[in-house]
Structure formats: structure tokens, C-alpha cells
Design an enzyme around this catalytic site. Structure first.
Site, mmCIF file in Angstrom:
data_model
loop_
_atom_site.group_PDB
_atom_site.id
_atom_site.type_symbol
_atom_site.label_atom_id
_atom_site.label_comp_id
_atom_site.label_asym_id
_atom_site.label_seq_id
_atom_site.Cartn_x
_atom_site.Cartn_y
_atom_site.Cartn_z
ATOM 1 N N ARG A 1 0.966 -1.281 0.013
ATOM 2 C CA ARG A 1 0.193 -0.041 -0.141
ATOM 3 C C ARG A 1 0.836 1.382 0.119
ATOM 4 O O ARG A 1 0.546 2.337 0.422
ATOM 5 C CB ARG A 1 -1.028 -0.001 1.152
ATOM 6 C CG ARG A 1 -1.883 -1.111 1.010
ATOM 7 C CD ARG A 1 -2.946 -0.956 0.174
ATOM 8 N NE ARG A 1 -4.006 -1.782 0.164
ATOM 9 C CZ ARG A 1 -4.282 -3.283 -0.008
ATOM 10 N NH1 ARG A 1 -3.170 -3.803 -0.305
ATOM 11 N NH2 ARG A 1 -5.383 -3.695 0.052
ATOM 12 N N GLU B 1 -5.066 3.373 6.572
ATOM 13 C CA GLU B 1 -4.698 3.181 5.247
ATOM 14 C C GLU B 1 -5.355 4.663 4.376
ATOM 15 O O GLU B 1 -4.756 4.879 3.320
ATOM 16 C CB GLU B 1 -5.268 1.867 4.608
ATOM 17 C CG GLU B 1 -4.785 1.316 3.252
ATOM 18 C CD GLU B 1 -5.680 0.886 2.320
ATOM 19 O OE1 GLU B 1 -6.067 1.760 1.589
ATOM 20 O OE2 GLU B 1 -6.051 -0.353 2.477
ATOM 21 N N SER C 1 -10.606 -1.046 3.383
ATOM 22 C CA SER C 1 -9.875 -1.229 4.651
ATOM 23 C C SER C 1 -9.395 0.243 5.156
ATOM 24 O O SER C 1 -8.985 1.210 4.496
ATOM 25 C CB SER C 1 -8.567 -1.834 4.500
ATOM 26 O OG SER C 1 -8.778 -3.177 3.888
#
Ligand code: EPU
Length: 342
Positions: A168, A338, A243
Site C-alpha cells: 500500500r 490506510e 480497509s
């Protein structure tokens, strides 16, 4: 110079963020080409303002109105730029929807991104956080991207190595943050399919679908889509940004110590340690399915925070901080968002 697209004032961003938060941008414009983007960036009003480039708005939490200019990337285009016997080079405009690109590659009998089916957001946003799901990541098929340097208006090509992909992560979230605007992406996709069905429920979902023998990319896309639909809320119905936290990494020693106290703790070895599912940690702290009126934690995946309707961004951010504190308290692990909090 190409004429600049219209610059609008005081525009609600509600349709442009998947949390469905009703904040306002002081200035707002859309661009459909590199030339339009350059023309916008040359406007004194735009030059003086803080800039936010928006793709699908699926990884953002607005906690206040945006006192700058929102530039909505609507550069389209899907094509096979080059192909040989074994692979095809697919070029996609940054404003295309990611899932639209996945479907295009399936229609062209290509494989390689079927495990990334149904991820919300645009093609241009995909490399920023090296999107990943069900055992695949963007970087596995990524060839290069083109991006415009905001300060100079110059187009630059970035290879996979230059993008500095991690979990990520990319240079565009790190050292080059806010300096480049992605305009197109190229993926190199194999013609011969190598099914990747190791992750989680893919195999059993394929069986439930009655698929016997080797699954096609389309079968895998359907299986992944069905798993996603069963676990993740559809932003068109319940506001969310997928998420909310990254899965944290801990040292082997820390993992062993926790494992003695929490026998069921799942973990996946990664270079330098063990990755632990944040969803599990959050669920163990009792958050899964908790609702605070307008917002809460999704009942089928504790990693996802949701806006049931009418929530403010600050409410969701405060809930996220409470979750971080409780996971720290119980496990001594620090969770990191995130989602980009603005
Ligand atoms: N788990 C729980 N409770 C929960 C959620 C998860 O116990 O409420 C545990 C289970 O042990 C499960 C494990 O976590 O086996 C993994 O769960 P899942 O397969 O749902 O994946 P994840 O690690 O929670 C990551 C990505 C998702 C991606 C899935 C599937 C991150 C931050 N998230 O979630 O990505 O779809 O894997 O590959 O890495 C996103 O980034 O927005 C996103 C949805």
C-alpha cells in the site's frame, strides 16, 4: 495554450467521495486530457491554491471543507498499446475506473489483474497505494506510468522500480507526495493464464460456483467479486473507503510473545517479521459491528469503517483513533490508517 476547463466555486464533494461526506471544495474543475490539466495548472487561481487530485474518492476521509482546488481526473482511454505472442501492453487513462479496466482485459482474453476485480477507484489512483487483494498487487503486472509534474507541467515516465512500490505504498505517497499527477498507466499482461487461487476463500468459492478443472480469469474475477460483495459494503449503499487501516507488521519475537497470550492470533510471514490482520485485532477489541448512530464498524469486516448516513468526517476519524488506542492497549500494536485523512 489549450483553453482551461471551467473552474467552479463552492462545489459539494458528496458525490465524489465514497464515504458520502458532504463537504465543500472552494474551487473545483475536471480535466479530460493532459492539455486541459496543463491549462488548469497555469491559471493563477489554481497556482495559488492547495491542490487535491481526485480519482474515485474511494480512499479519502474529509474531516472539513477543502479550502483549495479539487482537480477531478477524467482522462479516459483503454487500448492495447503493443502485443506479442506472450504478453500485451495495456494502456489506460488515469480517469478510467479500475474495475472497468479489469473487465476490458477479460474481454481481450488477457489475465493478470482478475484477482483485483471490483476494487473501487480509478486507474490513476491504483499505483499511488499499489492496490492489492486476494493474493495479487498492482506491482505484479505494472510496466510504467506517465505523470505530469505540477510545478513544471512536464510529463515524466516512471518505471516500476522508480515507483518504489511497497505494501500500500509508493513514492507518490512518500518523497514525491503531491508533486505529480498520474495521467496514464501501462500494464504488461500475460496471454497464458496462471490462475492464482491460493488466497483465502477463492478455491471454495469456485467450488460453490460449480467450476471444475482450471478456472478462467473470468471465473476468478467472478469468485473474487462474490467474496468482496459478501464481506465489503457497497459504497453506493453504505459510505465507506474499504480497509480503513493497514495490516501491521510485527517482529517475529513480538509475534511469538503475542501468540502465547492469544493462541488464535493469525499471522503471515513477511521479510523481516510477521503481518497480522488488523481486522482480527479490531474484532478482538469488540468493535466489529458496533454502531454509533450515524457511523460505525462494518459487521462483516472489522477493518472497514462505515457512514450509515449523515456522519461527519470528524466522527469517523475520532472512532478510528479510539480503535487505534484500544488495539495499542490490548496488543501493544500501533495501527496506521490506510485511508488519506484530510
Ligand atoms: N479477520 C478477522 N475479523 C475481521 C476481518 C478479518 O478476524 O473482521 C481476519 C481473519 O483471520 C481473516 C484475515 O483477517 O482470515 C484476513 O481477512 P481478509 O481476507 O478479509 O483480508 P484483510 O487482511 O482483512 C486485506 C486488504 C483488503 C483486501 C483483502 C483481501 C489491507 C489493509 N486490506 O484485508 O483490501 O480486499 O485483504 O485480499 O491490506 C482495501 O485495501 O481497501 C481492501 C479492502
Amino acid at each position: 495554450m489549450h483553453p482551461a476547463p471551467a473552474l467552479e466555486h463552492h462545489v459539494s464533494l458528496r458525490p465524489y467521495n465514497t464515504f458520502g461526506l458532504d463537504v465543500t471544495a472552494r474551487l473545483f474543475a475536471r480535466f479530460t486530457s493532459v492539455e486541459e490539466l496543463r491549462a488548469l495548472l497555469a491559471l493563477p487561481e489554481v497556482q495559488a491554491a492547495e491542490k487535491l487530485v481526485l480519482g474515485g474518492g474511494s480512499n479519502l476521509l474529509f474531516t472539513r471543507d477543502f479550502d483549495g482546488v479539487v482537480l477531478k481526473n477524467e482522462i479516459r482511454g483503454l487500448e492495447i498499446a503493443h502485443q506479442d505472442e506472450d504478453t500485451a501492453l495495456v494502456r489506460a487513462g488515469a480517469g478510467e475506473s479500475w474495475h472497468g479496466l479489469v473487465q476490458y482485459t477479460l474481454d481481450q482474453d488477457l489475465s493478470g489483474i482478475e484477482n483485483l476485480s471490483l476494487i473501487p477507484g480509478t486507474v490513476g489512483a491504483a499505483p499511488l497505494q499499489n492496490i492489492g487483494a486476494y493474493g495479487a498487487e498492482l506491482k505484479d503486472t505494472f510496466e510504467q506510468l506517465e505523470a505530469l509534474e505540477t510545478a513544471t507541467g512536464q510529463l515524466r515516465t516512471f518505471s516500476a522500480a522508480e515507483c518504489g512500490f511497497g505494501y500500500r505504498e509508493s513514492v507518490f505517497k512518500g518523497p514525491l507526495k503531491n508533486q505529480f499527477i498520474v495521467t496514464s498507466v501501462r500494464l504488461r499482461l500475460p496471454r497464458r493464464h496462471q490462475p492464482n487461487v491460493r488466497y483465502g476463500d477463492i478455491q471454495t468459492t469456485l467450488q460453490d460456483m460449480g467450476i471444475e478443472g482450471e478456472p478462467t480469469p473470468r471465473h476468478i474475477s467472478e469468485a473474487v467479486s462474490s467474496i468482496r460483495r459478501s464481506k465489503l459494503p457497497d459504497p453506493a449503499q453504505i459510505g465507506n473507503a474499504g480497509s480503513f487501516f493497514k495490516n501491521p507488521e510485527v517482529s517475529q519475537a513480538k509475534f511469538d510473545e503475542l501468540k502465547r497470550r492469544f493462541e488464535a492470533l493469525p499471522g503471515y510471514p513477511v521479510p523481516g517479521g510477521v503481518k497480522v490482520p488488523a481486522g482480527w485485532l479490531i474484532e478482538q477489541c469488540g468493535w466489529k459491528g458496533q454502531r454509533r448512530g450515524s457511523h460505525g464498524v462494518h459487521d462483516r469486516q472489522a477493518l472497514v469503517l462505515v457512514n450509515h448516513g449523515g456522519a461527519q468526517g470528524q466522527d469517523i476519524r475520532d472512532l478510528a483513533y479510539e480503535i487505534i488506542a484500544s488495539v495499542r492497549e490490548k496488543f501493544g500494536i500501533e495501527l496506521h490508517p490506510e485511508v488519506n485523512i484530510l
